[in-house]
Design a protein around this motif. Structure first.
Motif, PDB file in Angstrom:
ATOM      1  N   GLU A   1      21.895 -90.404  18.282  1.00 19.78           N
ATOM      2  CA  GLU A   1      22.216 -90.570  19.700  1.00 19.78           C
ATOM      3  C   GLU A   1      21.008 -90.993  20.531  1.00 19.78           C
ATOM      4  OE1 GLU A   1      24.269 -88.047  23.380  1.00 19.78           O
ATOM      5  OE2 GLU A   1      24.301 -87.263  21.328  1.00 19.78           O
ATOM      6  N   PRO A   2      19.842 -90.323  20.431  1.00 19.06           N
ATOM      7  CA  PRO A   2      18.697 -90.797  21.224  1.00 19.06           C
ATOM      8  C   PRO A   2      18.238 -92.198  20.843  1.00 19.06           C
ATOM      9  CG  PRO A   2      18.057 -89.010  19.737  1.00 19.06           C
ATOM     10  CD  PRO A   2      19.542 -89.054  19.742  1.00 19.06           C
ATOM     11  N   VAL A   3      18.338 -92.539  19.569  1.00 18.57           N
ATOM     12  CA  VAL A   3      17.951 -93.894  19.157  1.00 18.57           C
ATOM     13  C   VAL A   3      18.890 -94.922  19.765  1.00 18.57           C
ATOM     14  CG1 VAL A   3      17.820 -95.471  17.182  1.00 18.57           C
ATOM     15  CG2 VAL A   3      16.810 -93.194  17.035  1.00 18.57           C
ATOM     16  N   ASN A   4      20.173 -94.649  19.753  1.00 19.78           N
ATOM     17  CA  ASN A   4      21.131 -95.584  20.351  1.00 19.78           C
ATOM     18  C   ASN A   4      20.914 -95.728  21.852  1.00 19.78           C
ATOM     19  OD1 ASN A   4      22.458 -96.253  17.967  1.00 19.78           O
ATOM     20  ND2 ASN A   4      23.863 -94.516  18.104  1.00 19.78           N
ATOM     21  N   ARG A   5      20.543 -94.628  22.518  1.00 22.65           N
ATOM     22  CA  ARG A   5      20.245 -94.722  23.953  1.00 22.65           C
ATOM     23  C   ARG A   5      19.021 -95.605  24.186  1.00 22.65           C
ATOM     24  NH1 ARG A   5      21.405 -89.017  24.277  1.00 22.65           N
ATOM     25  NH2 ARG A   5      19.156 -88.601  24.304  1.00 22.65           N
ATOM     26  N   ALA A   6      18.016 -95.468  23.332  1.00 20.90           N
ATOM     27  CA  ALA A   6      16.820 -96.303  23.471  1.00 20.90           C
ATOM     28  C   ALA A   6      17.153 -97.778  23.250  1.00 20.90           C
ATOM     29  CB  ALA A   6      15.749 -95.845  22.480  1.00 20.90           C
ATOM     30  N   VAL A   7      17.997 -98.048  22.254  1.00 19.05           N
ATOM     31  CA  VAL A   7      18.394 -99.441  22.002  1.00 19.05           C
ATOM     32  C   VAL A   7      19.186 -99.994  23.173  1.00 19.05           C
ATOM     33  CG1 VAL A   7      19.799-100.917  20.521  1.00 19.05           C
ATOM     34  CG2 VAL A   7      18.333 -99.169  19.497  1.00 19.05           C
ATOM     35  N   ASP A   8      20.076 -99.191  23.735  1.00 20.60           N
ATOM     36  CA  ASP A   8      20.845 -99.637  24.904  1.00 20.60           C
ATOM     37  C   ASP A   8      19.918 -99.946  26.077  1.00 20.60           C
ATOM     38  OD1 ASP A   8      23.168 -99.343  23.476  1.00 20.60           O
ATOM     39  OD2 ASP A   8      23.611 -97.338  24.254  1.00 20.60           O
TER      40      ASP A   8
ATOM     41  N   TYR B   1      16.326-103.363  10.652  1.00 21.30           N
ATOM     42  CA  TYR B   1      15.762-103.978  11.856  1.00 21.30           C
ATOM     43  C   TYR B   1      16.493-105.246  12.265  1.00 21.30           C
ATOM     44  CZ  TYR B   1      13.054-106.683   8.402  1.00 21.30           C
ATOM     45  OH  TYR B   1      12.663-107.476   7.347  1.00 21.30           O
ATOM     46  N   LEU B   2      17.538-105.596  11.527  1.00 19.57           N
ATOM     47  CA  LEU B   2      18.320-106.768  11.903  1.00 19.57           C
ATOM     48  C   LEU B   2      19.099-106.520  13.196  1.00 19.57           C
ATOM     49  CD1 LEU B   2      18.628-109.506  10.577  1.00 19.57           C
ATOM     50  CD2 LEU B   2      20.725-108.722   9.524  1.00 19.57           C
ATOM     51  N   ILE B   3      19.647-105.307  13.360  1.00 19.25           N
ATOM     52  CA  ILE B   3      20.420-105.013  14.560  1.00 19.25           C
ATOM     53  C   ILE B   3      19.554-105.001  15.812  1.00 19.25           C
ATOM     54  CG2 ILE B   3      21.763-103.208  15.710  1.00 19.25           C
ATOM     55  CD1 ILE B   3      23.372-104.830  13.766  1.00 19.25           C
ATOM     56  N   PRO B   4      18.364-104.332  15.837  1.00 12.69           N
ATOM     57  CA  PRO B   4      17.515-104.460  17.029  1.00 12.69           C
ATOM     58  C   PRO B   4      17.118-105.902  17.333  1.00 12.69           C
ATOM     59  CG  PRO B   4      16.771-102.638  15.672  1.00 12.69           C
ATOM     60  CD  PRO B   4      17.815-103.348  14.889  1.00 12.69           C
ATOM     61  N   VAL B   5      16.874-106.688  16.285  1.00 11.05           N
ATOM     62  CA  VAL B   5      16.534-108.097  16.501  1.00 11.05           C
ATOM     63  C   VAL B   5      17.683-108.830  17.182  1.00 11.05           C
ATOM     64  CG1 VAL B   5      16.142-110.280  15.295  1.00 11.05           C
ATOM     65  CG2 VAL B   5      14.818-108.264  14.674  1.00 11.05           C
ATOM     66  N   VAL B   6      18.905-108.583  16.700  1.00  7.55           N
ATOM     67  CA  VAL B   6      20.071-109.224  17.313  1.00  7.55           C
ATOM     68  C   VAL B   6      20.284-108.706  18.735  1.00  7.55           C
ATOM     69  CG1 VAL B   6      22.574-109.486  17.150  1.00  7.55           C
ATOM     70  CG2 VAL B   6      21.177-109.675  15.102  1.00  7.55           C
ATOM     71  N   ALA B   7      20.056-107.396  18.936  1.00  8.83           N
ATOM     72  CA  ALA B   7      20.238-106.830  20.273  1.00  8.83           C
ATOM     73  C   ALA B   7      19.272-107.446  21.275  1.00  8.83           C
ATOM     74  CB  ALA B   7      20.051-105.314  20.216  1.00  8.83           C
TER      75      ALA B   7
END
Length: 646
Positions: free
Chosen positions: A370-377, A506-512
Motif C-alpha cells: 500500500e505505501p509503495v502504491n501511494r508513492a507510485v501514484d 521496474y517496468l511498471i514504474p517506467v511505464v507510469a
C-alpha cells in the motif's frame, strides 16, 4: 644540417600515413563504393529488401509445431526420453522443496547463515540471515522456498551441463570451435524465443521452466570452465607430465585446481542468470516469487510486485557474495567447522519442528504494497506531466521519441538494403579482418532473408539509442567511481539492486513515468545494462598500471590529462568489453520492451509466444541473435574477440 633535417619531411609524411592499414582500407572501401553503389542502385533502385532473397519459414515451422502437438502423448521420443526428463525434474524440485519446508524458516535461515560463516565470516553470515528474515517479513517465505527449490535444481543442472561442455571445449580445440557458435546462440537468443519450443515439448509447468533456465544459465559455466582449463599454466602442466602422470591424473591434480577461480566465477554467473529467469520462467508455470511478480504486474500492483521482487534481489546478492567469497578461498577450520555448522542447522530445524514453528509467523509480516502504491501514484501525478517549466517525464519521453528514435528509424529504413550492408561492413573491416566484415554482413543480411528486414532496422534504431545513452551515463559514472573510493562504496548497493531486480519489476514504474511506447522500452534497457557498463569501466580504470600514472604526474599532467592520455587509452580493452556488454544486455531487454510498446522484433517474439505461433516467435528471436552477432563484430576488434574466446 638544418636543410637535411627538414627538407625530407613533406615527402615522407604522406606515404607514412598511407602505409597505415586503416587508411589503406578506407581507400579500398571508397574505390569499392564508387564501383558497386551505381551498380546496386541500378539493379535495386527501390532500396527495399528483394522478395526473391527472402526465405519463408512459416510453413515448415508450423508443420513442426503441429507434429509435436499431435505426437506429444504417443511418440516414443516423448514417452521414453522427454517424459523421463520431465519426471526427473519434477521429482527433484519437489524433493528440494519438501526438505526446505521440513527445515522450517528457522532451520533454513540458520543453515544459510552458517554456510556464509564458513565461507566468508561473521559479517556475511549476519547479512545472509538478515536477507532470509527479510523474505519472511515481506510475507514471501513460501514463494521464496519455491523459487529456491526450482532454481537450486536448475543451477545444479546448468553447472553439470556447463562443466561437461566446458571440459570438452577446454581439452579439445575442435570441440571448442564447434561449441563456440552454439554457446553464442544460447546466450544471445532471447528467453521468450525459446520458451515456446520448450512449452511445446514439455507443456506448461515446472519442467519447462527449469529447462528454459538451464538453456539460459549453462553457457557462462561452459565458457569459464573452458577458459580456466585452456589458460592453465603450461610450466605446471609440463612439470606434472614429467612425473609420468596420465591425462586423467593431470586433469584432476593440475588443470582443475588451477582453474578453480574460473570455475567458481562460472558458478556465480550461472546462479545470477538463473535468478534473472525467475520472472520470465513464471510465464510458463514456474511459480514462486516470479509468479507473484508476474501476477502483480498483470493487475498493475507495483507494491505487490516490489514485495516479491525484493526477495529475488536479496537472494541474488547473498548468493553473489557467498560464491564470490568462495572464489577467494574457504576459511580455515576444515571438516570440524563444517560438521559443527551442519549439527547446529539440524538442531535448530528439529527444535523448530518440536515447537511447531515451521511456518513463518503471520504477525511478523510487514505489508509494503500500500505505501509503495501511494508513492507510485504521487510520482505519476506530480512527475508525469506536472513538473513546471521543464515539463513532465511524459514530455521528455515524447521528445526523445520525436527527436532521436523517429529520425534514427526513418534514416535506417530509408537507406537501401545494400547501403546498410555496406555501412555494416565498413567499421567491421576497419577494426578487424575481411572475415569479421563478412560475418557482420551475413548476420545483417540474414534478417532480410528471414523476412523481417524493416522490424530489424526498427529494433536496431532502439538498440543503438539505448547503447549510446548507456555508454554516456555508464562510462561517466564509472570514471567517477574509479576516482573516488567513497563514491564507489555508495554506488555498489545501488548497482546490485538494479542488476538483480527482475526487469518486470521496474517496468511498471517506467511505464507510469514515461507512458507506453518505444521510449519506455529504451529506458528499461538502459536501466538493465547500466550496472554492467559502470562496473566494467570502474574495474578497467582501477587496473591501470600505477607506474604509468606516477610518470604522468611527475611530468606535471593534470588530473584530466591523466584520464585522457593515460587511463582511458590503457583501459581500452575494458571499455570495449563495456560496449560489448552494453549491446548484449540491451538486446536482452528488447523482448521486455515489446510488452510496453517497443514494437518491432520484441513484439513479434511476445506475440508468437502468446499465440503459440512458432514461426513468428522463432524467426524474430533468430533475427535478434543476428543483430547481436553483427553488433559484436562491428564493436569488438579482432584481438579483443580472441581474448574473450568469442
Amino acid at each position: 644540417m638544418m636543410a637535411t633535417l627538414t627538407a625530407p619531411a613533406p615527402r615522407t609524411a604522406l606515404p607514412g600515413l598511407l602505409k597505415r592499414p586503416a587508411v589503406g582500407k578506407l581507400l579500398l572501401l571508397a574505390a569499392l563504393a564508387a564501383v558497386l553503389v551505381p551498380l546496386a542502385n541500378a539493379r535495386w533502385a527501390s532500396g527495399s529488401w528483394p522478395q526473391e532473397l527472402t526465405v519463408d519459414l512459416s510453413k515448415p515451422l508450423a508443420a513442426a509445431s503441429d507434429w509435436i502437438i499431435n505426437n506429444r502423448d504417443s511418440h516414443p521420443l516423448f514417452l521414453y526420453f522427454f517424459g523421463y526428463i520431465s519426471n526427473a525434474v519434477v521429482l527433484s524440485v519437489r524433493a528440494v522443496y519438501l526438505v526446505l519446508l521440513a527445515a522450517g524458516w528457522a532451520g533454513v535461515t540458520a543453515g544459510a547463515g552458517l554456510l556464509a560463516w564458513r565461507v566468508a565470516g561473521v559479517r556475511l553470515a549476519l547479512g545472509t540471515g538478515a536477507a532470509f528474515l527479510a523474505c519472511g517479513l515481506l510475507g514471501m517465505w513460501v514463494p521464496t522456498m519455491q523459487t529456491l527449490a526450482l532454481m537450486g535444481v536448475a543451477v545444479l543442472a546448468s553447472v553439470v551441463l556447463g562443466a561437461l561442455l566446458g571440459l570438452a571445449a577446454g581439452l579439445s580445440d575442435r570441440t571448442f570451435r564447434a561449441l563456440r557458435p552454439v554457446l553464442d546462440t544460447m546466450q544471445v537468443l532471447p528467453a521468450f524465443a525459446y520458451l515456446l519450443p520448450v512449452v511445446l515439448v514439455f507443456g506448461i509447468g515446472v519442467p519447462a521452466a527449469v529447462l528454459a533456465t538451464v538453456v539460459y544459465a549453462a553457457p557462462p559455466m561452459a565458457r569459464l570452465t573452458a577458459l580456466g582449463l585452456r589458460g592453465a599454466d603450461e610450466e605446471v602442466l609440463e612439470a606434472v607430465e614429467s612425473l609420468g602422470t596420465t591425462a586423467r591424473q593431470r586433469l584432476f591434480t593440475a588443470r582443475l585446481p588451477l582453474a578453480r577461480k574460473e570455475l567458481l566465477l562460472g558458478l556465480n554467473q550461472t546462479i545470477m542468470m538463473a535468478l534473472s529467469m525467475a520472472v520470465i520462467a513464471s510465464v510458463i508455470g514456474a511459480g514462486g516469487l516470479g509468479d507473484r511478480v508476474y501476477q502483480a504486474l498483470a493487475s498493475v500492483d507495483v507494491g505487490a510486485a516490489l514485495a516479491a521482487g525484493i526477495p529475488i534481489v536479496l537472494l541474488a546478492v547473498v548468493l553473489d557474495r557467498v560464491t564470490g567469497a568462495a572464489g577467494e578461498g574457504l576459511r580455515a577450520g576444515g571438516r570440524a567447522g563444517w560438521a559443527y555448522a551442519a549439527a547446529v542447522t539440524v538442531a535448530v530445524a528439529v527444535a523448530a519442528r518440536l515447537a511447531g514453528r515451521l511456518d513463518w509467523p503471520g504477525p511478523w509480516t510487514v505489508h509494503i504494497a500500500e505505501p509503495v502504491n501511494r508513492a507510485v501514484d504521487w510520482m505519476t501525478a506530480h512527475l508525469y506531466s506536472g513538473v513546471p517549466y521543464v515539463g513532465g517525464t511524459a514530455d521528455w519521453a515524447g521528445h526523445f521519441t520525436t527527436w532521436i528514435l523517429d529520425p534514427m528509424r526513418a534514416g535506417l529504413q530509408w537507406l537501401p538494403w545494400w547501403a546498410v550492408l555496406f555501412v555494416v561492413a565498413a567499421p567491421a573491416w576497419l577494426i578487424g579482418t575481411w572475415r569479421t566484415a563478412l560475418t557482420a554482413v551475413l548476420a545483417m543480411a540474414a534478417t532480410g532473408v528471414l523476412g523481417v528486414w524493416k522490424p530489424s532496422l526498427d529494433t536496431l534504431s532502439q538498440v543503438l539509442a539505448a547503447v549510446a545513452v548507456t555508454l554516456v551515463i555508464g562510462v561517466g559514472t564509472g570514471i567517477a567511481a574509479a576516482r573516488s573510493d567513497r563514491f564507489e562504496r555508495l554506488l555498489r548497493p545501488v548497482l546490485d539492486v538494479f542488476q538483480t531486480m527482475p526487469q518486470f519489476v521496474y517496468l511498471i514504474p517506467v511505464v507510469a513515468l514515461l507512458g507506453v511506447g518505444r521510449a519506455p522500452a529504451v529506458a528499461a534497457a538502459i536501466v538493465y545494462a547500466l550496472p554492467a557498463v559502470v562496473r566494467i569501466t570502474t574495474q578497467g580504470l582501477r587496473q591501470v598500471d600505477p607506474a604509468a600514472l606516477e610518470s604522468a604526474r611527475s611530468l606535471g599532467a593534470t588530473s584530466v590529462q591523466q584520464l585522457r592520455q593515460v587511463q582511458l587509452p590503457l583501459a581500452r580493452p575494458a571499455l570495449l568489453l563495456a560496449v560489448n556488454q552494453g549491446v548484449v544486455l540491451v538486446l536482452a531487454v528488447v523482448i521486455i520492451g515489446g510488452l510496453v510498446g517497443g514494437g518491432a522484433l520484441g513484439y513479434n517474439v511476445v506475440f508468437g509466444l502468446a499465440q503459440g505461433d512458432l514461426a513468428t516467435g522463432l524467426v524474430a528471436g533468430a533475427a535478434i541473435v543476428c543483430l547481436g552477432l553483427m553488433l559484436d563484430r562491428v564493436t569488438q576488434p579482432t584481438e579483443r574477440r580472441a581474448q574473450k574466446g568469442a
